[in-house]
Write a protein that holds these residues in place. Sequence first.
Motif, PDB file in Angstrom:
ATOM      1  N   TYR A  55      14.856 -32.815 -11.743  1.00 33.25           N
ATOM      2  CA  TYR A  55      15.310 -33.080 -12.932  1.00 33.25           C
ATOM      3  C   TYR A  55      16.959 -33.186 -12.901  1.00 33.25           C
ATOM      4  CZ  TYR A  55      15.822 -34.208 -17.770  1.00 33.25           C
ATOM      5  OH  TYR A  55      15.917 -34.656 -19.346  1.00 33.25           O
ATOM      6  N   ARG A  56      17.473 -34.242 -13.085  1.00 33.49           N
ATOM      7  CA  ARG A  56      18.999 -34.345 -13.259  1.00 33.49           C
ATOM      8  C   ARG A  56      19.398 -33.918 -14.647  1.00 33.49           C
ATOM      9  NH1 ARG A  56      24.062 -35.328 -11.619  1.00 33.49           N
ATOM     10  NH2 ARG A  56      25.214 -37.171 -12.856  1.00 33.49           N
ATOM     11  N   ASN A  57      19.814 -32.854 -15.164  1.00 30.92           N
ATOM     12  CA  ASN A  57      19.569 -32.335 -16.428  1.00 30.92           C
ATOM     13  C   ASN A  57      21.215 -32.507 -16.861  1.00 30.92           C
ATOM     14  OD1 ASN A  57      19.119 -31.102 -18.863  1.00 30.92           O
ATOM     15  ND2 ASN A  57      19.415 -29.233 -17.922  1.00 30.92           N
ATOM     16  N   THR A  58      21.764 -33.824 -17.000  1.00 34.17           N
ATOM     17  CA  THR A  58      22.919 -34.144 -17.447  1.00 34.17           C
ATOM     18  C   THR A  58      22.985 -35.221 -18.339  1.00 34.17           C
ATOM     19  OG1 THR A  58      25.187 -34.170 -17.030  1.00 34.17           O
ATOM     20  CG2 THR A  58      23.645 -34.958 -15.436  1.00 34.17           C
ATOM     21  N   SER A  59      23.626 -35.594 -19.217  1.00 29.04           N
ATOM     22  CA  SER A  59      23.861 -36.748 -19.808  1.00 29.04           C
ATOM     23  C   SER A  59      25.303 -37.255 -19.611  1.00 29.04           C
ATOM     24  CB  SER A  59      23.729 -36.767 -21.279  1.00 29.04           C
ATOM     25  OG  SER A  59      23.709 -35.546 -21.753  1.00 29.04           O
ATOM     26  N   SER A  60      26.030 -36.744 -18.490  1.00 31.18           N
ATOM     27  CA  SER A  60      27.371 -37.195 -18.175  1.00 31.18           C
ATOM     28  C   SER A  60      27.672 -37.619 -16.646  1.00 31.18           C
ATOM     29  CB  SER A  60      28.414 -36.119 -18.376  1.00 31.18           C
ATOM     30  OG  SER A  60      29.598 -36.476 -18.089  1.00 31.18           O
ATOM     31  N   VAL A  61      28.159 -38.890 -16.341  1.00 30.66           N
ATOM     32  CA  VAL A  61      28.273 -38.958 -15.149  1.00 30.66           C
ATOM     33  C   VAL A  61      29.588 -38.085 -14.391  1.00 30.66           C
ATOM     34  CG1 VAL A  61      27.593 -41.500 -15.156  1.00 30.66           C
ATOM     35  CG2 VAL A  61      29.802 -41.093 -15.788  1.00 30.66           C
ATOM     36  N   GLN A  62      30.164 -37.458 -15.336  1.00 32.42           N
ATOM     37  CA  GLN A  62      31.280 -36.362 -14.923  1.00 32.42           C
ATOM     38  C   GLN A  62      30.405 -34.949 -14.193  1.00 32.42           C
ATOM     39  OE1 GLN A  62      34.174 -37.090 -14.374  1.00 32.42           O
ATOM     40  NE2 GLN A  62      33.557 -39.261 -15.131  1.00 32.42           N
ATOM     41  N   ASP A  63      29.351 -35.114 -14.264  1.00 26.49           N
ATOM     42  CA  ASP A  63      28.568 -33.951 -13.710  1.00 26.49           C
ATOM     43  C   ASP A  63      28.016 -34.602 -12.369  1.00 26.49           C
ATOM     44  OD1 ASP A  63      27.259 -31.646 -12.972  1.00 26.49           O
ATOM     45  OD2 ASP A  63      25.890 -31.593 -14.542  1.00 26.49           O
ATOM     46  N   GLY A  64      28.784 -34.402 -11.225  1.00 33.65           N
ATOM     47  CA  GLY A  64      28.224 -34.968 -10.124  1.00 33.65           C
ATOM     48  C   GLY A  64      27.040 -34.126  -9.444  1.00 33.65           C
ATOM     49  N   TRP A  65      26.541 -34.789  -8.781  1.00 34.76           N
ATOM     50  CA  TRP A  65      25.171 -34.074  -7.583  1.00 34.76           C
ATOM     51  C   TRP A  65      25.948 -33.643  -6.417  1.00 34.76           C
ATOM     52  CZ3 TRP A  65      23.912 -36.400  -2.875  1.00 34.76           C
ATOM     53  CH2 TRP A  65      24.347 -37.358  -2.314  1.00 34.76           C
ATOM     54  N   GLY A  66      25.304 -32.481  -6.032  1.00 33.27           N
ATOM     55  CA  GLY A  66      26.182 -31.827  -4.844  1.00 33.27           C
ATOM     56  C   GLY A  66      25.419 -31.833  -3.581  1.00 33.27           C
ATOM     57  N   ASN A 111      24.757 -43.865 -14.493  1.00 29.34           N
ATOM     58  CA  ASN A 111      24.585 -43.385 -15.597  1.00 29.34           C
ATOM     59  C   ASN A 111      22.840 -43.333 -15.804  1.00 29.34           C
ATOM     60  OD1 ASN A 111      25.274 -42.345 -18.098  1.00 29.34           O
ATOM     61  ND2 ASN A 111      25.491 -44.404 -18.902  1.00 29.34           N
ATOM     62  N   LYS A 112      22.162 -44.293 -15.070  1.00 32.20           N
ATOM     63  CA  LYS A 112      20.993 -44.452 -15.356  1.00 32.20           C
ATOM     64  C   LYS A 112      20.071 -43.176 -14.640  1.00 32.20           C
ATOM     65  CE  LYS A 112      20.294 -47.585 -11.404  1.00 32.20           C
ATOM     66  NZ  LYS A 112      19.974 -49.082 -10.922  1.00 32.20           N
ATOM     67  N   ALA A 113      20.639 -42.528 -13.898  1.00 30.56           N
ATOM     68  CA  ALA A 113      20.019 -41.312 -13.204  1.00 30.56           C
ATOM     69  C   ALA A 113      20.143 -40.115 -14.105  1.00 30.56           C
ATOM     70  CB  ALA A 113      20.550 -40.938 -11.771  1.00 30.56           C
ATOM     71  N   ASN A 114      20.957 -40.041 -15.411  1.00 28.71           N
ATOM     72  CA  ASN A 114      20.966 -39.031 -15.889  1.00 28.71           C
ATOM     73  C   ASN A 114      19.657 -38.840 -16.782  1.00 28.71           C
ATOM     74  OD1 ASN A 114      23.777 -38.606 -15.246  1.00 28.71           O
ATOM     75  ND2 ASN A 114      24.572 -39.676 -16.953  1.00 28.71           N
ATOM     76  N   LYS A 115      19.312 -37.536 -16.873  1.00 30.40           N
ATOM     77  CA  LYS A 115      18.156 -37.246 -17.730  1.00 30.40           C
ATOM     78  C   LYS A 115      16.656 -37.811 -17.010  1.00 30.40           C
ATOM     79  CE  LYS A 115      20.042 -34.973 -20.892  1.00 30.40           C
ATOM     80  NZ  LYS A 115      19.861 -33.431 -20.898  1.00 30.40           N
ATOM     81  N   GLU A 116      16.727 -38.031 -15.574  1.00 32.25           N
ATOM     82  CA  GLU A 116      15.734 -38.480 -14.995  1.00 32.25           C
ATOM     83  C   GLU A 116      15.454 -37.604 -13.745  1.00 32.25           C
ATOM     84  OE1 GLU A 116      14.051 -41.207 -15.160  1.00 32.25           O
ATOM     85  OE2 GLU A 116      15.042 -42.145 -17.123  1.00 32.25           O
ATOM     86  N   ASN A 117      14.159 -37.657 -13.166  1.00 25.76           N
ATOM     87  CA  ASN A 117      13.959 -36.723 -11.937  1.00 25.76           C
ATOM     88  C   ASN A 117      14.435 -37.631 -10.592  1.00 25.76           C
ATOM     89  OD1 ASN A 117      12.629 -34.754 -12.770  1.00 25.76           O
ATOM     90  ND2 ASN A 117      10.704 -36.071 -13.344  1.00 25.76           N
ATOM     91  N   ASN A 175      22.452 -31.875 -10.109  1.00 27.85           N
ATOM     92  CA  ASN A 175      23.650 -31.868 -10.850  1.00 27.85           C
ATOM     93  C   ASN A 175      24.365 -30.369 -10.579  1.00 27.85           C
ATOM     94  OD1 ASN A 175      21.153 -31.823 -12.811  1.00 27.85           O
ATOM     95  ND2 ASN A 175      22.668 -30.418 -13.863  1.00 27.85           N
ATOM     96  N   CYS A 176      25.693 -30.764 -10.145  1.00 29.99           N
ATOM     97  CA  CYS A 176      26.232 -29.314  -9.771  1.00 29.99           C
ATOM     98  C   CYS A 176      27.330 -28.688 -10.729  1.00 29.99           C
ATOM     99  CB  CYS A 176      26.881 -29.694  -8.521  1.00 29.99           C
ATOM    100  SG  CYS A 176      28.379 -30.768  -8.547  1.00 29.99           S
ATOM    101  N   GLY A 177      27.489 -29.246 -11.867  1.00 33.10           N
ATOM    102  CA  GLY A 177      28.510 -28.811 -12.731  1.00 33.10           C
ATOM    103  C   GLY A 177      29.700 -29.070 -12.427  1.00 33.10           C
TER     104      GLY A 177
END
Length: 157
Positions: free
Chosen positions: A57-68, A120-126, A150-152
């Motif tokens: 789960y990509r637990n973020t609603s922001s595209v400013q939270d990258g994936w690592g 953006n469509k990947a936020n709050k998605e698996n 999501n790496c924070g």
Amino acid sequence: MSKQKKLIKKLSVLFVMLILTVTVLSATAASAAATNRNFNFDIPAGGELCHSKYSYYRNTSSVQDGWGLNFEYSSERANYPHTATKFWLGIDNPDGINPLGSQKFTVTEASGWHSYPAYNKANKENVFLYASDNLNTNKEYSTSGQWTPNCGEPPEK
């Protein structure tokens, strides 16, 4: 004096509730922090793709939270000293093709942790971690490292 005691009691209760709320929010933020997942892929030859066994789960609603991603090892390096592989997110779609959750990034082996932007469509998605060969060779090879949906951290690119 009775009104003053009631006021102090109400303020004390409000203060305790405030402390509890802050504690719960802190615990929630800590649990939403990056959880690194190991990956180990056999990258097929010819640009075919593969992906992580499980989606997360990509637990973020922001595209400013990258994936690592930390791409640590590639067996391809015997032929290419600075080997690279393409990585990206794919949104979990049990009914068929997994739509792109990010653009594709060519990542150099042993270059350390990186934070990439997700759509953006990947936020709050698996999401799955996908990988494919960068087409510099026509042989299967192994890769390994860690990733997080999501790496924070804000994306580098």
